[in-house]
Design a protein around this motif. Structure first.
Motif, PDB file in Angstrom:
ATOM      1  N   HIS A 210       0.990  -0.797   0.125  1.00  0.00           N
ATOM      2  CA  HIS A 210      -0.729   0.011  -0.439  1.00  0.00           C
ATOM      3  C   HIS A 210       1.167   1.104  -0.097  1.00  0.00           C
ATOM      4  CE1 HIS A 210      -3.388  -2.893   1.354  1.00  0.00           C
ATOM      5  NE2 HIS A 210      -4.140  -1.964   1.036  1.00  0.00           N
ATOM      6  N   LEU A 211       1.905   1.199   0.687  1.00  0.00           N
ATOM      7  CA  LEU A 211       2.001   2.642   0.887  1.00  0.00           C
ATOM      8  C   LEU A 211       2.872   2.523  -0.882  1.00  0.00           C
ATOM      9  CD1 LEU A 211       4.152   4.272   3.110  1.00  0.00           C
ATOM     10  CD2 LEU A 211       5.733   2.559   2.684  1.00  0.00           C
ATOM     11  N   ILE A 212       3.765   1.954  -1.263  1.00  0.00           N
ATOM     12  CA  ILE A 212       4.081   1.854  -2.527  1.00  0.00           C
ATOM     13  C   ILE A 212       3.630   2.757  -3.312  1.00  0.00           C
ATOM     14  CG2 ILE A 212       5.202   0.299  -4.483  1.00  0.00           C
ATOM     15  CD1 ILE A 212       6.721  -1.285  -2.534  1.00  0.00           C
ATOM     16  N   VAL A 213       2.357   2.438  -3.803  1.00  0.00           N
ATOM     17  CA  VAL A 213       1.222   2.464  -4.060  1.00  0.00           C
ATOM     18  C   VAL A 213       0.948   3.738  -4.218  1.00  0.00           C
ATOM     19  CG1 VAL A 213      -1.328   2.551  -4.944  1.00  0.00           C
ATOM     20  CG2 VAL A 213       0.273   0.249  -5.055  1.00  0.00           C
ATOM     21  N   ALA A 214       0.420   4.649  -2.937  1.00  0.00           N
ATOM     22  CA  ALA A 214       0.280   5.232  -1.766  1.00  0.00           C
ATOM     23  C   ALA A 214       1.793   6.456  -2.519  1.00  0.00           C
ATOM     24  CB  ALA A 214       0.189   5.639  -0.657  1.00  0.00           C
ATOM     25  N   LEU A 215       3.020   5.956  -2.187  1.00  0.00           N
ATOM     26  CA  LEU A 215       3.953   7.032  -2.559  1.00  0.00           C
ATOM     27  C   LEU A 215       4.054   7.608  -3.875  1.00  0.00           C
ATOM     28  CD1 LEU A 215       6.807   6.077  -0.680  1.00  0.00           C
ATOM     29  CD2 LEU A 215       5.823   8.408  -0.171  1.00  0.00           C
ATOM     30  N   GLY A 216       3.560   6.538  -5.184  1.00  0.00           N
ATOM     31  CA  GLY A 216       3.240   6.675  -6.330  1.00  0.00           C
ATOM     32  C   GLY A 216       2.216   7.534  -6.344  1.00  0.00           C
ATOM     33  N   ALA A 217       1.407   7.601  -5.601  1.00  0.00           N
ATOM     34  CA  ALA A 217       0.314   7.877  -5.922  1.00  0.00           C
ATOM     35  C   ALA A 217       1.279   9.515  -6.064  1.00  0.00           C
ATOM     36  CB  ALA A 217      -1.254   7.687  -5.385  1.00  0.00           C
ATOM     37  N   VAL A 218       1.435   9.982  -4.938  1.00  0.00           N
ATOM     38  CA  VAL A 218       2.067  11.368  -4.926  1.00  0.00           C
ATOM     39  C   VAL A 218       2.961  11.812  -5.023  1.00  0.00           C
ATOM     40  CG1 VAL A 218       0.746  11.027  -2.441  1.00  0.00           C
ATOM     41  CG2 VAL A 218       2.533  10.648  -2.154  1.00  0.00           C
ATOM     42  N   ILE A 219       4.271  11.084  -5.897  1.00  0.00           N
ATOM     43  CA  ILE A 219       5.127  11.347  -6.218  1.00  0.00           C
ATOM     44  C   ILE A 219       5.406  11.115  -8.084  1.00  0.00           C
ATOM     45  CG2 ILE A 219       7.434  11.048  -6.638  1.00  0.00           C
ATOM     46  CD1 ILE A 219       7.568   9.343  -4.194  1.00  0.00           C
ATOM     47  N   PRO A 220       4.837  12.266  -8.866  1.00  0.00           N
ATOM     48  CA  PRO A 220       4.899  12.435 -10.282  1.00  0.00           C
ATOM     49  C   PRO A 220       5.764  11.244 -10.757  1.00  0.00           C
ATOM     50  CG  PRO A 220       5.575  14.846  -8.819  1.00  0.00           C
ATOM     51  CD  PRO A 220       5.210  14.282  -8.060  1.00  0.00           C
ATOM     52  N   GLY A 221       5.250  10.906 -11.752  1.00  0.00           N
ATOM     53  CA  GLY A 221       5.777   9.876 -12.591  1.00  0.00           C
ATOM     54  C   GLY A 221       6.434   9.655 -12.149  1.00  0.00           C
ATOM     55  N   ALA A 222       5.981   8.431 -10.691  1.00  0.00           N
ATOM     56  CA  ALA A 222       6.471   7.249 -10.170  1.00  0.00           C
ATOM     57  C   ALA A 222       5.325   6.255  -9.790  1.00  0.00           C
ATOM     58  CB  ALA A 222       7.040   7.477  -8.705  1.00  0.00           C
ATOM     59  N   GLN A 223       4.290   6.104 -10.882  1.00  0.00           N
ATOM     60  CA  GLN A 223       3.149   5.592 -10.770  1.00  0.00           C
ATOM     61  C   GLN A 223       3.611   3.783 -10.648  1.00  0.00           C
ATOM     62  OE1 GLN A 223      -0.166   5.953 -10.035  1.00  0.00           O
ATOM     63  NE2 GLN A 223       0.597   8.263  -9.890  1.00  0.00           N
ATOM     64  N   PRO A 224       3.549   2.816  -9.806  1.00  0.00           N
ATOM     65  CA  PRO A 224       3.960   2.005  -9.722  1.00  0.00           C
ATOM     66  C   PRO A 224       2.740   0.683 -10.667  1.00  0.00           C
ATOM     67  CG  PRO A 224       3.240   2.537  -7.917  1.00  0.00           C
ATOM     68  CD  PRO A 224       2.962   3.069  -8.600  1.00  0.00           C
TER      69      PRO A 224
END
Length: 129
Positions: free
Chosen positions: A29-43
């Motif tokens: 979940h954290l990987i997905v959540a960080l990917g959602a708020v960091i531009p261009g980092a969609q896992p």
């Protein structure tokens, strides 16, 4: 008396196993959540689906423990975020800025819930769901 020792050991093993599954789910979940708020980092949604499946499958194993609240917390977080993303999706079509702002707020809320859950699990505390 020997049966009591086995039961305690079994309960401790169950608790540790549930906590291990909880950490796997929280990290995904954290990987997905960080990917959602960091531009261009969609896992991708695949990690989120894997985490959701873990929570749905292991939720019944956690019944009656402090960890049950964590499984419910993560499931509710994913479902609410999904509903909110779907409801605000038309804003992207009508107006770019409101859609982008809505999705940023949802993503930050999602990240907050995951971090809050991780902190509580680290302290062996149940969450109020």
């Amino acid at each position: 008396m020997n049966n009591d020792i086995i039961d305690v050991s079994s309960d401790e093993q169950r608790a540790e196993g549930l906590k291990a599954w909880g950490w796997v789910s929280y990290v995904l979940h954290l990987i997905v959540a960080l990917g959602a708020v960091i531009p261009g980092a969609q896992p991708g949604a695949l990690l989120l689906l894997i985490a959701l499946l873990i929570d749905l499958v292991k939720r019944s194993d956690a019944q009656g423990t402090w960890q049950a609240s964590h499984f419910s917390w993560r499931i509710r977080t994913v479902l609410w975020a999904g509903v909110l993303y779907i409801v605000t999706a038309p804003l992207w079509l009508l107006f770019f800025l409101p859609g982008w702002l809505a999705w940023c707020m949802i993503s930050l809320w999602f990240l907050y819930r995951i971090v809050r859950g991780m902190v509580a699990m680290n302290q062996n505390q149940a969450l109020n769901v």
